[in-house]
Design an enzyme around this catalytic site. Structure first.
Site, PDB file in Angstrom:
ATOM      1  CD1 TRP A 103       2.107 -19.570 -47.589  1.00  0.00           C
ATOM      2  CD2 TRP A 103       3.322 -17.935 -46.388  1.00  0.00           C
ATOM      3  NE1 TRP A 103       3.282 -19.380 -47.863  1.00  0.00           N
ATOM      4  CE2 TRP A 103       4.127 -18.756 -47.416  1.00  0.00           C
ATOM      5  CE3 TRP A 103       4.125 -16.896 -45.545  1.00  0.00           C
ATOM      6  CZ2 TRP A 103       5.572 -18.436 -47.473  1.00  0.00           C
ATOM      7  CZ3 TRP A 103       5.398 -16.724 -45.616  1.00  0.00           C
ATOM      8  CH2 TRP A 103       5.998 -17.282 -46.560  1.00  0.00           C
ATOM      9  CG  ASP A 172      -1.861 -13.825 -47.180  1.00  0.00           C
ATOM     10  OD1 ASP A 172      -2.077 -13.393 -48.475  1.00  0.00           O
ATOM     11  OD2 ASP A 172      -0.931 -14.336 -46.698  1.00  0.00           O
ATOM     12  CE  LYS A 196       2.869 -15.566 -53.105  1.00  0.00           C
ATOM     13  NZ  LYS A 196       4.222 -16.422 -53.100  1.00  0.00           N
TER      14      LYS A 196
HETATM   15  C1  LIG Z   1      -0.132 -16.837 -48.875  1.00  0.00           C
HETATM   16  C2  LIG Z   1       1.072 -16.148 -48.550  1.00  0.00           C
HETATM   17  N1  LIG Z   1       0.954 -15.373 -47.482  1.00  0.00           N
HETATM   18  C3  LIG Z   1       2.488 -14.641 -47.300  1.00  0.00           C
HETATM   19  C4  LIG Z   1       3.278 -14.834 -48.214  1.00  0.00           C
HETATM   20  C5  LIG Z   1       4.673 -14.086 -47.787  1.00  0.00           C
HETATM   21  O1  LIG Z   1       4.794 -13.005 -48.580  1.00  0.00           O
HETATM   22  P1  LIG Z   1       5.919 -11.818 -48.661  1.00  0.00           P
HETATM   23  O2  LIG Z   1       7.243 -12.743 -48.899  1.00  0.00           O
HETATM   24  O3  LIG Z   1       5.503 -11.164 -49.781  1.00  0.00           O
HETATM   25  O4  LIG Z   1       6.237 -11.367 -47.357  1.00  0.00           O
HETATM   26  C6  LIG Z   1       3.320 -15.738 -49.026  1.00  0.00           C
HETATM   27  C7  LIG Z   1       4.556 -16.090 -49.809  1.00  0.00           C
HETATM   28  O5  LIG Z   1       4.774 -16.896 -50.505  1.00  0.00           O
HETATM   29  C8  LIG Z   1       1.954 -16.568 -49.314  1.00  0.00           C
HETATM   30  O6  LIG Z   1       2.108 -17.418 -50.557  1.00  0.00           O
END
Ligand SMILES: Cc1ncc(COP(=O)(O)O)c(C=O)c1O
Length: 365
Positions: A103, A172, A196
């Site tokens: 991520w 994040d 989550k």
């Molecule tokens: C740490 C992290 N950042 C970003 C995301 C992406 O999130 P979204 O699908 O809400 O854009 C996720 C999704 O699993 C994640 O676990």
């Protein structure tokens, strides 16, 4: 009786049982008004009361100071990968990115379209299983911000400390928010997708220090930001510049109430630590299972584990489902299994998984 499984999905993820009950009870007729929360105008007195209470409870849970705004946005954490540099950088500005997995790597790549994204560290060299000490990070002199991901949901890697940088921290927290105590003052911006540890998908929480909101970059980028992505405009409109994700906002509010009833984040953190310890103990005490992450950096929320004999993966997953343990398949980039054990996963769910792992090893080891 409603059938409920122990759902180890990384997100959308399990919601607390009592929250599901409240949703059931209140769908159709919220507090005697004759309609469900999701049918209400976002401008109605009823919905405003729901929205305000959710924000107040979140502020309470995380002790968010008055000098921070809480925004209820859409687009997921992925939108924030772009929205952060759009809001904080003028074109050509540099921002530092700590890359510790899937991520944060994605965030840095997206940011590079809006600013100079300097990679302070990339843990790909060791397969994203450890994080080098801060002294080895390559920070730039004048970074607009320093971005990282507290908990890499896929690799199961967690940064256990808060980095010390001159630039404001932008973080994040999608897969760790509300799972452990944090000091909001350490951060310039905290963002998290809801699906989550907060509630249903559709909502992205952004906690932003006023100072960063008020900073106006002179050379252009600000004026080209779509208004729904402009933190200042969203803050001024109380996140209701357009129709917000009302159902997710309402359901997140129910989760916040549940968290308060559980005794708050400190209590949840202790439970989460105990749940993770139990699962790692089961993995480490056997040659049948393994987790590749250096102990110090192991996630408390998402625990990947491999079977020594990968040809048993399908059988493991099949038998797990028969025992009401679902969504244990690891991410395609990592393989094996992954157990996501957010706040809503009860102790009993982890106990049931550990018991099944031991039984499976006995029968197939
Ligand atoms: C740490 C992290 N950042 C970003 C995301 C992406 O999130 P979204 O699908 O809400 O854009 C996720 C999704 O699993 C994640 O676990």
């Amino acid at each position: 009786m409603m059938k409920r499984v122990y759902n180890f999905s990384a997100g959308p993820a399990m919601l607390p049982g009592p929250v599901i009950e409240r949703l059931r009870e209140e769908t159709g007729d919220w507090h005697g008004v004759g309609m469900a929360a999701m049918e209400m105008s976002h401008r109605s007195a009823e919905f405003i009361s729901i929205a305000e209470k959710a924000e107040a409870d979140l502020r309470d849970l995380l002790s968010i100071p008055d000098s921070y705004k809480v925004l209820f946005m859409q687009g997921g954490a992925t939108a924030q990968f772009a929205v952060v540099p759009m809001n904080l950088c003028a074109p050509g500005d540099t921002a530092d990115y700590l890359v510790t997995g899937y991520w944060s790597r994605k965030a840095a790549k997206e940011a590079a379209r809006f600013c100079q994204a300097n990679i302070a560290l990339d843990t790909a060299v060791n397969g994203d299983t450890s994080i080098a000490e801060e002294s080895q990070w390559r920070l730039s002199d004048k970074a607009a911000f320093f971005h990282y991901v507290t908990n890499e949901t896929i690799g199961g890697v967690r940064l256990p400390t808060v980095p010390v940088t001159k630039a404001p921290l932008v973080v994040d927290m999608s897969s760790s928010i509300l799972s452990e105590l944090i000091n909001v003052n350490d951060y310039g911006i905290i963002y998290a997708g809801a699906q989550k540890n907060i509630g249903p998908v559709g909502l992205t929480i952004v906690i932003v220090r006023d100072e960063l909101l008020n900073e106006r970059k002179g050379n252009g980028q600000k004026d080209t930001i779509p208004m729904v992505l402009d933190y200042r405009k969203m803050a001024d409109a109380g996140s209701m510049l357009n129709t917000p994700p009302t159902f997710s906002w309402y359901a997140a509010g129910l989760v916040f109430e549940w968290l308060k009833a559980q005794g708050g984040i400190e209590k949840m953190a202790a439970r989460n630590r105990a749940k993770a310890d139990r699962l790692y103990q089961a993995i480490d005490s056997s040659d049948f299972y393994s987790n590749p992450v250096e102990k110090k950096y192991r996630s408390l929320m998402n625990i990947p584990f491999m079977l020594a004999d990968e040809s048993l993966n399908a059988l493991f997953l099949e038998q797990a489902v028969e025992r009401g343990l679902t969504s244990l398949k690891g991410h395609r980039t990592v393989g094996g299994m992954r157990a996501s054990i957010y706040n809503a996963m009860p102790d009993e769910g982890v106990d049931a998984l550990v018991a099944f792992m031991s039984e499976f090893e006995r029968t197939n080891g």
